[in-house]
Motif scaffolding. Structure first.
Motif, PDB file in Angstrom:
ATOM      1  N   VAL A 274       0.843  -1.207   0.000  1.00  0.00           N
ATOM      2  CA  VAL A 274       0.000   0.000   0.000  1.00  0.00           C
ATOM      3  C   VAL A 274       0.873   1.249   0.000  1.00  0.00           C
ATOM      4  O   VAL A 274       0.616   2.209  -0.741  1.00  0.00           O
ATOM      5  CB  VAL A 274      -0.944  -0.010   1.221  1.00  0.00           C
ATOM      6  CG1 VAL A 274      -1.663   1.335   1.355  1.00  0.00           C
ATOM      7  CG2 VAL A 274      -1.972  -1.140   1.099  1.00  0.00           C
ATOM      8  N   LEU A 275       1.934   1.252   0.818  1.00  0.00           N
ATOM      9  CA  LEU A 275       2.813   2.414   0.891  1.00  0.00           C
ATOM     10  C   LEU A 275       3.627   2.600  -0.391  1.00  0.00           C
ATOM     11  O   LEU A 275       4.092   3.706  -0.665  1.00  0.00           O
ATOM     12  CB  LEU A 275       3.763   2.292   2.089  1.00  0.00           C
ATOM     13  CG  LEU A 275       3.125   2.372   3.478  1.00  0.00           C
ATOM     14  CD1 LEU A 275       4.192   2.295   4.561  1.00  0.00           C
ATOM     15  CD2 LEU A 275       2.301   3.646   3.642  1.00  0.00           C
ATOM     16  N   SER A 276       3.795   1.550  -1.168  1.00  0.00           N
ATOM     17  CA  SER A 276       4.499   1.698  -2.447  1.00  0.00           C
ATOM     18  C   SER A 276       3.629   2.390  -3.492  1.00  0.00           C
ATOM     19  O   SER A 276       4.141   2.873  -4.500  1.00  0.00           O
ATOM     20  CB  SER A 276       4.915   0.324  -2.979  1.00  0.00           C
ATOM     21  OG  SER A 276       3.801  -0.388  -3.499  1.00  0.00           O
ATOM     22  N   GLN A 277       2.325   2.418  -3.265  1.00  0.00           N
ATOM     23  CA  GLN A 277       1.351   3.054  -4.160  1.00  0.00           C
ATOM     24  C   GLN A 277       1.487   2.527  -5.600  1.00  0.00           C
ATOM     25  O   GLN A 277       1.406   3.291  -6.562  1.00  0.00           O
ATOM     26  CB  GLN A 277       1.484   4.574  -4.125  1.00  0.00           C
ATOM     27  CG  GLN A 277       1.270   5.164  -2.740  1.00  0.00           C
ATOM     28  CD  GLN A 277       0.985   6.645  -2.773  1.00  0.00           C
ATOM     29  OE1 GLN A 277       0.180   7.119  -3.561  1.00  0.00           O
ATOM     30  NE2 GLN A 277       1.632   7.401  -1.898  1.00  0.00           N
ATOM     31  N   SER A 278       1.690   1.221  -5.708  1.00  0.00           N
ATOM     32  CA  SER A 278       1.788   0.583  -7.011  1.00  0.00           C
ATOM     33  C   SER A 278       0.437   0.002  -7.394  1.00  0.00           C
ATOM     34  O   SER A 278      -0.051  -0.927  -6.740  1.00  0.00           O
ATOM     35  CB  SER A 278       2.850  -0.522  -6.986  1.00  0.00           C
ATOM     36  OG  SER A 278       2.837  -1.260  -8.188  1.00  0.00           O
ATOM     37  N   ARG A 279      -0.167   0.533  -8.438  1.00  0.00           N
ATOM     38  CA  ARG A 279      -1.464   0.029  -8.884  1.00  0.00           C
ATOM     39  C   ARG A 279      -1.341  -1.374  -9.452  1.00  0.00           C
ATOM     40  O   ARG A 279      -2.215  -2.219  -9.260  1.00  0.00           O
ATOM     41  CB  ARG A 279      -2.049   0.982  -9.931  1.00  0.00           C
ATOM     42  CG  ARG A 279      -2.407   2.339  -9.356  1.00  0.00           C
ATOM     43  CD  ARG A 279      -2.649   3.375 -10.431  1.00  0.00           C
ATOM     44  NE  ARG A 279      -1.439   3.697 -11.175  1.00  0.00           N
ATOM     45  CZ  ARG A 279      -1.359   4.695 -12.050  1.00  0.00           C
ATOM     46  NH1 ARG A 279      -2.416   5.446 -12.279  1.00  0.00           N
ATOM     47  NH2 ARG A 279      -0.228   4.942 -12.682  1.00  0.00           N
ATOM     48  N   GLY A 280      -0.245  -1.650 -10.157  1.00  0.00           N
ATOM     49  CA  GLY A 280      -0.039  -2.984 -10.698  1.00  0.00           C
ATOM     50  C   GLY A 280       0.053  -4.032  -9.600  1.00  0.00           C
ATOM     51  O   GLY A 280      -0.451  -5.150  -9.755  1.00  0.00           O
ATOM     52  N   ALA A 281       0.693  -3.682  -8.480  1.00  0.00           N
ATOM     53  CA  ALA A 281       0.819  -4.629  -7.365  1.00  0.00           C
ATOM     54  C   ALA A 281      -0.542  -4.928  -6.754  1.00  0.00           C
ATOM     55  O   ALA A 281      -0.830  -6.066  -6.365  1.00  0.00           O
ATOM     56  CB  ALA A 281       1.760  -4.064  -6.308  1.00  0.00           C
ATOM     57  N   LEU A 282      -1.405  -3.919  -6.662  1.00  0.00           N
ATOM     58  CA  LEU A 282      -2.755  -4.147  -6.133  1.00  0.00           C
ATOM     59  C   LEU A 282      -3.534  -5.097  -7.036  1.00  0.00           C
ATOM     60  O   LEU A 282      -4.280  -5.956  -6.560  1.00  0.00           O
ATOM     61  CB  LEU A 282      -3.496  -2.816  -5.988  1.00  0.00           C
ATOM     62  CG  LEU A 282      -2.923  -1.866  -4.927  1.00  0.00           C
ATOM     63  CD1 LEU A 282      -3.715  -0.555  -4.922  1.00  0.00           C
ATOM     64  CD2 LEU A 282      -2.961  -2.513  -3.537  1.00  0.00           C
ATOM     65  N   LEU A 283      -3.355  -4.964  -8.335  1.00  0.00           N
ATOM     66  CA  LEU A 283      -3.997  -5.893  -9.249  1.00  0.00           C
ATOM     67  C   LEU A 283      -3.387  -7.287  -9.115  1.00  0.00           C
ATOM     68  O   LEU A 283      -4.085  -8.299  -9.266  1.00  0.00           O
ATOM     69  CB  LEU A 283      -3.864  -5.398 -10.692  1.00  0.00           C
ATOM     70  CG  LEU A 283      -4.650  -4.122 -11.018  1.00  0.00           C
ATOM     71  CD1 LEU A 283      -4.342  -3.658 -12.440  1.00  0.00           C
ATOM     72  CD2 LEU A 283      -6.147  -4.354 -10.846  1.00  0.00           C
ATOM     73  N   GLY A 284      -2.087  -7.354  -8.835  1.00  0.00           N
ATOM     74  CA  GLY A 284      -1.450  -8.636  -8.585  1.00  0.00           C
ATOM     75  C   GLY A 284      -2.028  -9.318  -7.358  1.00  0.00           C
ATOM     76  O   GLY A 284      -2.283 -10.531  -7.366  1.00  0.00           O
ATOM     77  N   VAL A 285      -2.257  -8.552  -6.292  1.00  0.00           N
ATOM     78  CA  VAL A 285      -2.888  -9.095  -5.090  1.00  0.00           C
ATOM     79  C   VAL A 285      -4.300  -9.580  -5.408  1.00  0.00           C
ATOM     80  O   VAL A 285      -4.729 -10.648  -4.943  1.00  0.00           O
ATOM     81  CB  VAL A 285      -2.915  -8.037  -3.967  1.00  0.00           C
ATOM     82  CG1 VAL A 285      -3.742  -8.527  -2.790  1.00  0.00           C
ATOM     83  CG2 VAL A 285      -1.499  -7.703  -3.524  1.00  0.00           C
TER      84      VAL A 285
END
Length: 502
Positions: A274-285
């Motif tokens: 969340v603190l990285s603010q990576s939208r791609g990572a949120l989609l990965g999760v």
């Protein structure tokens, strides 16, 4: 040497040729050196210990954080060289390596293709440089294949990367909240709504030494790692990869153990994402959650639920700092880069525009590992790259379908397959075609398949299970995935242009 009435240990018995290992007394003139079981065990343990240390230090990078002056001595290169020599020696003696010939053929054909793509675009002198650039990734694959040759080693290798990323996440979180190491571990970016404004107009409090205290909204403070994870997107992508691997420690009805070893570390990693603010990572999760929920609800119900959640999430993101709409500036620029990638594919369909040449045709990189591959390496390079991924994924799926439900080998295969899916979802939004982490993960997945193929009940060559886990029809599937991904990219570009009225 020993007391008079003490039995001499077998490994130190004397012969007419002197003290020998195993008590065999080999003449010096024979040229043979016998190494006792104890020495072999020490060498084996030392080899794998060096490998685990290398993995841990590759992802956490304490040298760069605490002692950057040591970088000139190339400690990681020294450690890798030691690990490779020890592992290769062990592999030669045991005649054991956790990969197939086709895995190495695809990997090294892809490396050669990097040089060929440049040579065919008029820069033959850059061919060797291109292949040398990829050496870190390719040799990391080889290093894993040499070392991870058992289920226990596979679990320890996964534990090493998970532990290193957990430590990195904790350091990133404390840097965000305390300011310690913030310069190294927190990236400051101007928020999208202020990108066109004069930076001198930013409130003084926006430049706080403690990122968590900045409430002005002028900057985005994004947690990151060091080394090849110094980009917040790369950092969060590896965290997504690690989340499924935490469940290696899962035990039925052991609630306290599961809370301490899985839930708590998972929460730390999620907060760092969340603190990285990576939208791609949120989609990965989200992709990981899809596979977990699918086992309970089935594919159809999960897809419907996921679609509804996606619509709600996209609506909520419209009021956040970093939206998912293709018309948002950052997302729009990515899709425009994808359009350039398609044009490069039309221009050089077979060999591509050349390794590293994408930015010669566009001011941004492709922001998509698939686009970067077919744009720079053409359909030939794209086939090799997609082929590595498809072969690995289908090998894991064959193992899942073949192994018993409660098999520990099957558990590892399932977890690593989920890690691969989450990683590739993130890669859809990042230009990480050639980066080491992908090849490290592919090597772990191949090692998981290799260990599964040698599990109890899987080694009988007359058994249908043996044939199923060893016969992987990957070529046709590779062409299908190539087509589907290119069509999907074209669909995103068309939708974006339609939304802009173009």
């Amino acid at each position: 040497m020993f007391p008079r009435h003490t039995a001499v240990p077998r490994h130190f018995r004397l012969s007419r040729f002197g003290t020998t290992a195993g008590g065999t007394g080999v003449p010096p003139s024979s040229g043979r050196i016998r190494i006792g079981p104890f020495a072999r065990t020490v060498a084996r343990i030392m080899s794998f210990a060096v490998f685990l240390l290398y993995v841990f230090l590759s992802f956490f990078r304490p040298i760069e954080l605490f002692a950057p002056e040591m970088a000139e001595y190339r400690p990681m290169l020294v450690l890798w060289t030691l690990g490779f020599v020890l592992a290769a020696s062990r592999a030669i003696v045991r005649k054991e390596i956790a990969a197939r010939g086709i895995d190495f053929k695809l990997l090294f054909a892809f490396m050669v293709m990097l040089g060929v793509s440049l040579a065919l675009n008029g820069w033959a002198g850059g061919a060797f440089t291109a292949m040398n650039d990829f050496t870190t990734s390719s040799m990391l694959f080889v290093l894993v294949a040499l070392n991870v040759t058992s289920l226990r080693r596979l679990k320890l290798a996964c534990a090493a990367v998970v532990l290193s990323m957990l430590v990195a996440a904790l350091f990133g979180i404390q840097a965000y909240h305390t300011g310690q190491f913030a310069q190294q571990l927190v990236l400051r970016q101007t928020a999208p709504q202020h990108e066109d404004e004069d930076p001198s107009r930013a409130p003084p409090s926006a430049a706080s030494e403690i990122p968590a205290l900045d409430q002005t909204g002028w900057y985005l403070w994004r947690v990151r790692g060091q080394g090849f994870l110094n980009d917040p997107n790369d950092f969060s992508q590896v965290l997504v990869m690690c989340l499924p691997l935490l469940f290696v420690l899962w035990r039925q009805r052991a609630w306290l153990r599961n809370t301490l070893l899985i839930v708590a570390p998972g929460a730390v990693m999620m907060y760092a994402i969340v603190l990285s603010q990576s939208r791609g990572a949120l989609l990965g999760v989200a992709s990981l959650l899809f596979f977990i929920v699918r086992d309970w609800l089935g594919t159809t119900r999960t897809a419907i639920l996921g679609g509804l959640a996606g619509v709600a999430f996209l609506g909520a993101s419209a009021v956040g700092g970093r939206g998912f709409s293709s018309q948002e500036q950052s997302a729009g620029e990515r899709i425009e880069a994808w359009a350039v990638g398609l044009e490069l594919l039309k221009w050089r369909p077979i060999w591509g525009a050349g390794y590293g040449n994408f930015t010669d045709h566009h001011h941004l990189t492709a922001h998509n590992s698939f686009v970067l591959c077919f744009a720079e390496l053409g359909l030939v390079g794209y086939f090799l790259w997609i082929g590595m991924i498809v072969l690995t994924f289908k090998s894991l799926s064959a193992a899942v379908e073949t192994l018993p439900a409660r098999s520990p080998h099957r558990q590892m295969v399932v977890l690593l397959r989920n890690s691969l899916v989450g990683f590739l979802v993130c890669a859809w939004f990042l230009s990480r075609t050639y980066q080491p982490v992908l090849y490290f993960l592919l090597a772990l997945c191949v090692s998981a398949w290799w260990c599964a193929s040698r599990a109890p009940g899987m080694t009988d060559k007359e058994s249908p299970k043996y044939e199923k886990i060893h016969t992987i029809p990957w070529v046709r599937s590779t062409f299908i995935i190539m087509l589907l991904t290119i069509v999907a990219i074209r669909g995103f570009v068309f939708s974006h242009q339609l939304g802009r009225g173009g």
